[in-house]
Design a protein around this motif. Structure first.
Motif, PDB file in Angstrom:
ATOM      1  N   SER A 240       0.843  -1.189   0.000  1.00  0.00           N
ATOM      2  CA  SER A 240       0.000   0.000   0.000  1.00  0.00           C
ATOM      3  C   SER A 240       0.879   1.239   0.000  1.00  0.00           C
ATOM      4  N   GLU A 241       0.281   2.332  -0.424  1.00  0.00           N
ATOM      5  CA  GLU A 241       0.991   3.602  -0.366  1.00  0.00           C
ATOM      6  C   GLU A 241       0.087   4.605   0.334  1.00  0.00           C
ATOM      7  N   TYR A 242       0.670   5.375   1.194  1.00  0.00           N
ATOM      8  CA  TYR A 242      -0.045   6.391   1.947  1.00  0.00           C
ATOM      9  C   TYR A 242       0.475   7.751   1.515  1.00  0.00           C
ATOM     10  N   GLU A 243      -0.439   8.735   1.428  1.00  0.00           N
ATOM     11  CA  GLU A 243      -0.026  10.084   1.064  1.00  0.00           C
ATOM     12  C   GLU A 243      -0.647  11.085   2.018  1.00  0.00           C
ATOM     13  N   LEU A 244       0.181  12.012   2.474  1.00  0.00           N
ATOM     14  CA  LEU A 244      -0.267  13.107   3.328  1.00  0.00           C
ATOM     15  C   LEU A 244       0.115  14.423   2.661  1.00  0.00           C
ATOM     16  N   ASP A 245      -0.863  15.294   2.453  1.00  0.00           N
ATOM     17  CA  ASP A 245      -0.590  16.637   1.962  1.00  0.00           C
ATOM     18  C   ASP A 245      -0.603  17.540   3.189  1.00  0.00           C
ATOM     19  N   LEU A 246       0.568  18.021   3.563  1.00  0.00           N
ATOM     20  CA  LEU A 246       0.721  18.782   4.796  1.00  0.00           C
ATOM     21  C   LEU A 246       0.649  20.288   4.603  1.00  0.00           C
ATOM     22  N   ARG A 247       0.455  20.733   3.394  1.00  0.00           N
ATOM     23  CA  ARG A 247       0.510  22.166   3.116  1.00  0.00           C
ATOM     24  C   ARG A 247      -0.557  22.965   3.852  1.00  0.00           C
TER      25      ARG A 247
ATOM     26  N   GLU B 220       3.733   5.137  11.849  1.00  0.00           N
ATOM     27  CA  GLU B 220       3.611   4.043  12.828  1.00  0.00           C
ATOM     28  C   GLU B 220       2.534   3.044  12.407  1.00  0.00           C
ATOM     29  N   GLU B 221       1.469   3.525  11.788  1.00  0.00           N
ATOM     30  CA  GLU B 221       0.348   2.663  11.404  1.00  0.00           C
ATOM     31  C   GLU B 221       0.630   1.840  10.144  1.00  0.00           C
ATOM     32  N   MET B 222       1.676   2.174   9.412  1.00  0.00           N
ATOM     33  CA  MET B 222       2.006   1.456   8.182  1.00  0.00           C
ATOM     34  C   MET B 222       2.688   0.122   8.485  1.00  0.00           C
ATOM     35  N   GLU B 223       2.635  -0.758   7.496  1.00  0.00           N
ATOM     36  CA  GLU B 223       3.328  -2.039   7.581  1.00  0.00           C
ATOM     37  C   GLU B 223       4.735  -1.872   6.997  1.00  0.00           C
ATOM     38  N   ARG B 224       5.624  -2.765   7.387  1.00  0.00           N
ATOM     39  CA  ARG B 224       6.968  -2.771   6.800  1.00  0.00           C
ATOM     40  C   ARG B 224       6.829  -2.973   5.296  1.00  0.00           C
TER      41      ARG B 224
ATOM     42  N   LEU C 132       5.396   6.101   2.862  1.00  0.00           N
ATOM     43  CA  LEU C 132       4.580   7.281   3.144  1.00  0.00           C
ATOM     44  C   LEU C 132       5.055   8.397   2.227  1.00  0.00           C
ATOM     45  N   THR C 133       4.149   8.936   1.433  1.00  0.00           N
ATOM     46  CA  THR C 133       4.451  10.057   0.546  1.00  0.00           C
ATOM     47  C   THR C 133       3.962  11.331   1.207  1.00  0.00           C
ATOM     48  N   LEU C 134       4.852  12.296   1.342  1.00  0.00           N
ATOM     49  CA  LEU C 134       4.500  13.581   1.936  1.00  0.00           C
ATOM     50  C   LEU C 134       4.546  14.655   0.869  1.00  0.00           C
ATOM     51  N   VAL C 135       3.533  15.511   0.889  1.00  0.00           N
ATOM     52  CA  VAL C 135       3.532  16.704   0.048  1.00  0.00           C
ATOM     53  C   VAL C 135       3.645  17.861   1.025  1.00  0.00           C
ATOM     54  N   ASN C 136       4.672  18.683   0.833  1.00  0.00           N
ATOM     55  CA  ASN C 136       4.973  19.733   1.800  1.00  0.00           C
ATOM     56  C   ASN C 136       5.316  21.024   1.076  1.00  0.00           C
ATOM     57  N   ASP C 137       5.270  22.133   1.804  1.00  0.00           N
ATOM     58  CA  ASP C 137       5.592  23.434   1.211  1.00  0.00           C
ATOM     59  C   ASP C 137       7.080  23.781   1.337  1.00  0.00           C
ATOM     60  N   HIS C 138       7.863  22.899   1.931  1.00  0.00           N
ATOM     61  CA  HIS C 138       9.310  23.078   2.049  1.00  0.00           C
ATOM     62  C   HIS C 138       9.972  21.705   2.101  1.00  0.00           C
ATOM     63  N   GLU C 139      11.265  21.679   1.866  1.00  0.00           N
ATOM     64  CA  GLU C 139      11.978  20.403   1.948  1.00  0.00           C
ATOM     65  C   GLU C 139      12.002  19.944   3.405  1.00  0.00           C
ATOM     66  N   PRO C 140      11.576  18.708   3.677  1.00  0.00           N
ATOM     67  CA  PRO C 140      11.449  18.250   5.065  1.00  0.00           C
ATOM     68  C   PRO C 140      12.746  17.701   5.668  1.00  0.00           C
TER      69      PRO C 140
ATOM     70  N   LEU D  26       8.975   8.375   2.241  1.00  0.00           N
ATOM     71  CA  LEU D  26       9.515   7.855   3.488  1.00  0.00           C
ATOM     72  C   LEU D  26       9.184   6.366   3.581  1.00  0.00           C
ATOM     73  N   PRO D  27      10.124   5.506   3.186  1.00  0.00           N
ATOM     74  CA  PRO D  27       9.883   4.067   3.229  1.00  0.00           C
ATOM     75  C   PRO D  27      10.074   3.476   4.625  1.00  0.00           C
ATOM     76  N   LYS D  28       9.309   2.449   4.879  1.00  0.00           N
ATOM     77  CA  LYS D  28       9.400   1.733   6.163  1.00  0.00           C
ATOM     78  C   LYS D  28       9.977   0.346   5.912  1.00  0.00           C
ATOM     79  N   ASN D  29      11.028   0.013   6.655  1.00  0.00           N
ATOM     80  CA  ASN D  29      11.601  -1.342   6.487  1.00  0.00           C
ATOM     81  C   ASN D  29      11.398  -2.171   7.723  1.00  0.00           C
TER      82      ASN D  29
END
Length: 77
Positions: free
Chosen positions: A2-9, A25-29, A33-41, A74-77
């Motif tokens: 699965s892929e999760y996306e958060l738009d934080l803008r 934390e809720e994701m599986e290994r 997690l894909t983040l959309v942000n207004d600045h480099e995180p 942001l990959p989870k291993n």
């Protein structure tokens, strides 16, 4: 996988890191997690690298798509 996306803008800055940490934390290994942000995180990257054992810092990617749009993986291993 699965892929999760958060738009934080539109999320208030003090709520961004807690929102990200909860989602991660809720994701599986093996998920990302894909983040959309207004600045480099970069501060988030360093925080996760130090504090989150399951964060795959080697596979982390970020791309500037527009003036105020950065997309980070942001990959989870």
């Amino acid at each position: 996988m699965s892929e999760y996306e958060l738009d934080l803008r539109d999320v208030a800055p003090p709520k961004r890191h807690p929102t990200i940490m909860k989602a991660f934390e809720e994701m599986e290994r093996g998920e990302t997690l894909t983040l959309v942000n207004d600045h480099e995180p970069k501060p988030l990257y360093y925080q996760m690298k130090e504090e989150v054992e399951t964060f795959d810092a080697e596979a982390y990617e970020v791309e500037k798509e527009e003036q105020n749009k950065f997309v980070a993986q942001l990959p989870k291993n």
